[in-house]
Design a protein around this motif. Structure first.
Motif, PDB file in Angstrom:
ATOM      1  N   TYR A   1     -56.388  11.824 -38.284  1.00  0.00           N
ATOM      2  CA  TYR A   1     -55.261  12.854 -38.646  1.00  0.00           C
ATOM      3  C   TYR A   1     -53.753  12.371 -38.742  1.00  0.00           C
ATOM      4  O   TYR A   1     -53.309  12.701 -39.960  1.00  0.00           O
ATOM      5  CB  TYR A   1     -55.416  14.027 -37.372  1.00  0.00           C
ATOM      6  CG  TYR A   1     -54.530  15.212 -37.905  1.00  0.00           C
ATOM      7  CD1 TYR A   1     -54.960  16.286 -38.852  1.00  0.00           C
ATOM      8  CD2 TYR A   1     -53.135  15.184 -37.407  1.00  0.00           C
ATOM      9  CE1 TYR A   1     -54.028  17.285 -39.016  1.00  0.00           C
ATOM     10  CE2 TYR A   1     -52.259  16.323 -37.753  1.00  0.00           C
ATOM     11  CZ  TYR A   1     -52.913  17.459 -38.486  1.00  0.00           C
ATOM     12  OH  TYR A   1     -52.109  18.403 -38.546  1.00  0.00           O
ATOM     13  N   ALA A   2     -53.489  11.784 -37.802  1.00  0.00           N
ATOM     14  CA  ALA A   2     -52.209  11.180 -38.018  1.00  0.00           C
ATOM     15  C   ALA A   2     -51.846  10.196 -39.120  1.00  0.00           C
ATOM     16  O   ALA A   2     -50.811  10.051 -39.710  1.00  0.00           O
ATOM     17  CB  ALA A   2     -51.713  10.630 -36.613  1.00  0.00           C
ATOM     18  N   ASN A   3     -53.023   9.667 -39.556  1.00  0.00           N
ATOM     19  CA  ASN A   3     -52.788   8.452 -40.503  1.00  0.00           C
ATOM     20  C   ASN A   3     -53.446   8.972 -41.674  1.00  0.00           C
ATOM     21  O   ASN A   3     -53.505   8.312 -42.860  1.00  0.00           O
ATOM     22  CB  ASN A   3     -53.481   7.403 -40.090  1.00  0.00           C
ATOM     23  CG  ASN A   3     -52.929   6.735 -38.946  1.00  0.00           C
ATOM     24  OD1 ASN A   3     -52.108   5.860 -39.234  1.00  0.00           O
ATOM     25  ND2 ASN A   3     -53.290   6.629 -37.836  1.00  0.00           N
ATOM     26  N   THR A   4     -53.918  10.338 -41.907  1.00  0.00           N
ATOM     27  CA  THR A   4     -54.400  10.806 -43.207  1.00  0.00           C
ATOM     28  C   THR A   4     -55.577  10.106 -43.725  1.00  0.00           C
ATOM     29  O   THR A   4     -55.758   9.700 -44.747  1.00  0.00           O
ATOM     30  CB  THR A   4     -53.355  11.126 -44.373  1.00  0.00           C
ATOM     31  OG1 THR A   4     -52.738  10.021 -44.684  1.00  0.00           O
ATOM     32  CG2 THR A   4     -52.204  11.907 -43.746  1.00  0.00           C
TER      33      THR A   4
ATOM     34  N   HIS B   1     -58.190  12.323 -33.980  1.00  0.00           N
ATOM     35  CA  HIS B   1     -56.903  12.412 -33.658  1.00  0.00           C
ATOM     36  C   HIS B   1     -55.944  11.304 -34.469  1.00  0.00           C
ATOM     37  O   HIS B   1     -55.030  11.541 -35.185  1.00  0.00           O
ATOM     38  CB  HIS B   1     -56.460  12.214 -32.425  1.00  0.00           C
ATOM     39  CG  HIS B   1     -55.029  13.013 -31.681  1.00  0.00           C
ATOM     40  ND1 HIS B   1     -55.008  13.318 -30.628  1.00  0.00           N
ATOM     41  CD2 HIS B   1     -53.795  12.827 -32.572  1.00  0.00           C
ATOM     42  CE1 HIS B   1     -53.533  13.629 -30.561  1.00  0.00           C
ATOM     43  NE2 HIS B   1     -52.899  13.186 -31.690  1.00  0.00           N
TER      44      HIS B   1
ATOM     45  N   LEU C   1     -51.417  20.171 -28.769  1.00  0.00           N
ATOM     46  CA  LEU C   1     -51.727  19.877 -30.096  1.00  0.00           C
ATOM     47  C   LEU C   1     -50.685  20.689 -31.052  1.00  0.00           C
ATOM     48  O   LEU C   1     -50.398  20.037 -32.271  1.00  0.00           O
ATOM     49  CB  LEU C   1     -53.011  19.722 -30.545  1.00  0.00           C
ATOM     50  CG  LEU C   1     -53.820  18.476 -29.766  1.00  0.00           C
ATOM     51  CD1 LEU C   1     -55.363  18.637 -30.251  1.00  0.00           C
ATOM     52  CD2 LEU C   1     -53.254  17.310 -30.082  1.00  0.00           C
TER      53      LEU C   1
ATOM     54  N   TYR D   1     -46.527  20.560 -29.815  1.00  0.00           N
ATOM     55  CA  TYR D   1     -46.137  19.161 -29.852  1.00  0.00           C
ATOM     56  C   TYR D   1     -46.731  18.400 -30.928  1.00  0.00           C
ATOM     57  O   TYR D   1     -47.720  18.817 -31.597  1.00  0.00           O
ATOM     58  CB  TYR D   1     -46.101  18.554 -28.546  1.00  0.00           C
ATOM     59  CG  TYR D   1     -45.658  19.496 -27.258  1.00  0.00           C
ATOM     60  CD1 TYR D   1     -44.310  19.402 -26.753  1.00  0.00           C
ATOM     61  CD2 TYR D   1     -46.481  20.453 -26.564  1.00  0.00           C
ATOM     62  CE1 TYR D   1     -43.895  20.090 -26.132  1.00  0.00           C
ATOM     63  CE2 TYR D   1     -45.673  21.223 -25.673  1.00  0.00           C
ATOM     64  CZ  TYR D   1     -44.612  20.954 -25.260  1.00  0.00           C
ATOM     65  OH  TYR D   1     -43.891  21.911 -24.210  1.00  0.00           O
ATOM     66  N   HIS D   2     -46.153  17.156 -31.011  1.00  0.00           N
ATOM     67  CA  HIS D   2     -46.825  16.186 -32.183  1.00  0.00           C
ATOM     68  C   HIS D   2     -48.353  15.994 -31.968  1.00  0.00           C
ATOM     69  O   HIS D   2     -48.699  15.948 -30.552  1.00  0.00           O
ATOM     70  CB  HIS D   2     -46.191  15.096 -31.992  1.00  0.00           C
ATOM     71  CG  HIS D   2     -46.531  14.046 -32.980  1.00  0.00           C
ATOM     72  ND1 HIS D   2     -47.805  13.268 -32.578  1.00  0.00           N
ATOM     73  CD2 HIS D   2     -45.915  13.550 -34.084  1.00  0.00           C
ATOM     74  CE1 HIS D   2     -47.998  12.284 -33.563  1.00  0.00           C
ATOM     75  NE2 HIS D   2     -46.915  12.501 -34.569  1.00  0.00           N
ATOM     76  N   PRO D   3     -48.936  16.336 -32.824  1.00  0.00           N
ATOM     77  CA  PRO D   3     -48.843  16.320 -34.307  1.00  0.00           C
ATOM     78  C   PRO D   3     -48.494  17.664 -34.762  1.00  0.00           C
ATOM     79  O   PRO D   3     -48.776  17.948 -36.190  1.00  0.00           O
ATOM     80  CB  PRO D   3     -49.909  15.565 -34.865  1.00  0.00           C
ATOM     81  CG  PRO D   3     -51.123  16.007 -33.864  1.00  0.00           C
ATOM     82  CD  PRO D   3     -50.513  16.112 -32.705  1.00  0.00           C
ATOM     83  N   TRP D   4     -48.485  18.711 -34.082  1.00  0.00           N
ATOM     84  CA  TRP D   4     -47.869  20.185 -34.449  1.00  0.00           C
ATOM     85  C   TRP D   4     -48.995  20.619 -35.603  1.00  0.00           C
ATOM     86  O   TRP D   4     -48.934  21.040 -36.746  1.00  0.00           O
ATOM     87  CB  TRP D   4     -46.685  20.154 -35.318  1.00  0.00           C
ATOM     88  CG  TRP D   4     -45.627  19.750 -34.598  1.00  0.00           C
ATOM     89  CD1 TRP D   4     -44.997  20.627 -33.398  1.00  0.00           C
ATOM     90  CD2 TRP D   4     -44.916  18.449 -34.462  1.00  0.00           C
ATOM     91  NE1 TRP D   4     -43.992  19.738 -32.715  1.00  0.00           N
ATOM     92  CE2 TRP D   4     -43.974  18.461 -33.391  1.00  0.00           C
ATOM     93  CE3 TRP D   4     -45.085  17.365 -35.118  1.00  0.00           C
ATOM     94  CZ2 TRP D   4     -43.151  17.434 -32.924  1.00  0.00           C
ATOM     95  CZ3 TRP D   4     -43.939  16.193 -34.698  1.00  0.00           C
ATOM     96  CH2 TRP D   4     -43.223  16.370 -33.834  1.00  0.00           C
ATOM     97  N   MET D   5     -50.340  20.552 -35.014  1.00  0.00           N
ATOM     98  CA  MET D   5     -51.524  21.085 -35.677  1.00  0.00           C
ATOM     99  C   MET D   5     -51.352  22.579 -35.929  1.00  0.00           C
ATOM    100  O   MET D   5     -50.781  23.149 -34.950  1.00  0.00           O
ATOM    101  CB  MET D   5     -52.993  20.469 -34.985  1.00  0.00           C
ATOM    102  CG  MET D   5     -52.783  19.124 -35.095  1.00  0.00           C
ATOM    103  SD  MET D   5     -54.068  18.300 -33.822  1.00  0.00           S
ATOM    104  CE  MET D   5     -55.708  19.132 -34.713  1.00  0.00           C
TER     105      MET D   5
END
Length: 226
Positions: A178-181, A175, A105, A108-112
């Protein structure tokens, strides 16, 4: 405001859908989405099936097709902290996978920046405030994995993450959010503990714990949007 409500099983979502009004049901990706309202609030409720991929599918459809502005995960969990009792309820502060390597995580994507998905602070505060008179409701860390945790693996999870409880879906939803805010939070009630563990305890207490999780959610909805 439209809120998505997700649970893993029919038993976990049924106490909430029973309280909804003006329900219309639509089916996508083998999932049934129940559109309706609760106390004047637009809600889309469903059970997604067990495991984080099923939960992620549900969350993405809620966001893309129904444009929900928040997602709340409800249902049961297994207590990791030995002080928790059957029926105690955890509101998520942070969520993580307990069976995914950290760098998956962060490198790699989403580079948290860390391995933890942070639940929306205003949602967490609102749910906590609505349940302030119930000492069995608390806020803390939840971890998610693909296996049912009995005694084996418990100490390793405690050492690495120090969570209050473990489930099989919340991090999948977190997850996607997070990717979609999109803001998210989880409300999980204990169906098994270190003292009463295994599938037998889960079967015995699942219904009671699911109903408790829904009561915590309803207290929030009854106060937050009045």
């Amino acid at each position: 405001m439209c809120i998505g409500i997700v649970a893993a099983t029919k038993a976990e979502i049924a106490p909430f859908t029973a309280a909804m009004r003006n329900i219309e049901t639509e089916e996508y990706s083998m999932l049934k989405f129940h559109k309706g309202n609760y106390a004047g609030i637009d809600v889309i409720a469903l059970f997604c099936g067990v495991c984080r991929v099923n939960a992620a599918i549900a969350a993405q459809i809620l966001i893309d097709r129904y444009q929900v502005e928040q997602i709340i995960v409800i249902g049961v969990a297994g207590a990791i902290n030995p002080d928790l009792q059957i029926g105690d309820t955890v509101i998520s502060s942070q969520v993580a996978y307990h069976d995914v390597a950290d760098e998956i995580l962060t490198q790699y994507h989403p580079w948290m920046e860390s391995i933890y998905f942070t639940a929306d602070p205003s949602l967490v505060h609102g749910i906590s405030l609505a349940n302030a008179d119930d000492p069995s409701v608390m806020t803390g860390r939840i971890v998610t994995g693909e296996s049912f945790i009995d005694q084996e693996g418990r100490e390793e999870i405690i050492e690495r993450y120090d969570p209050l409880c473990v489930d099989m879906e919340t991090a999948g939803v977190a997850h996607v959010c997070y990717a979609n805010t999109v803001p998210f939070a989880a409300i999980r009630s204990m169906s098994d503990t270190p003292h009463e563990s295994g599938s037998g305890a889960f079967e015995k207490y699942c219904k009671t714990a699911a109903e408790k999780s829904v009561r915590v959610l309803i207290r929030y909805l009854d106060t937050a949007y009045r």
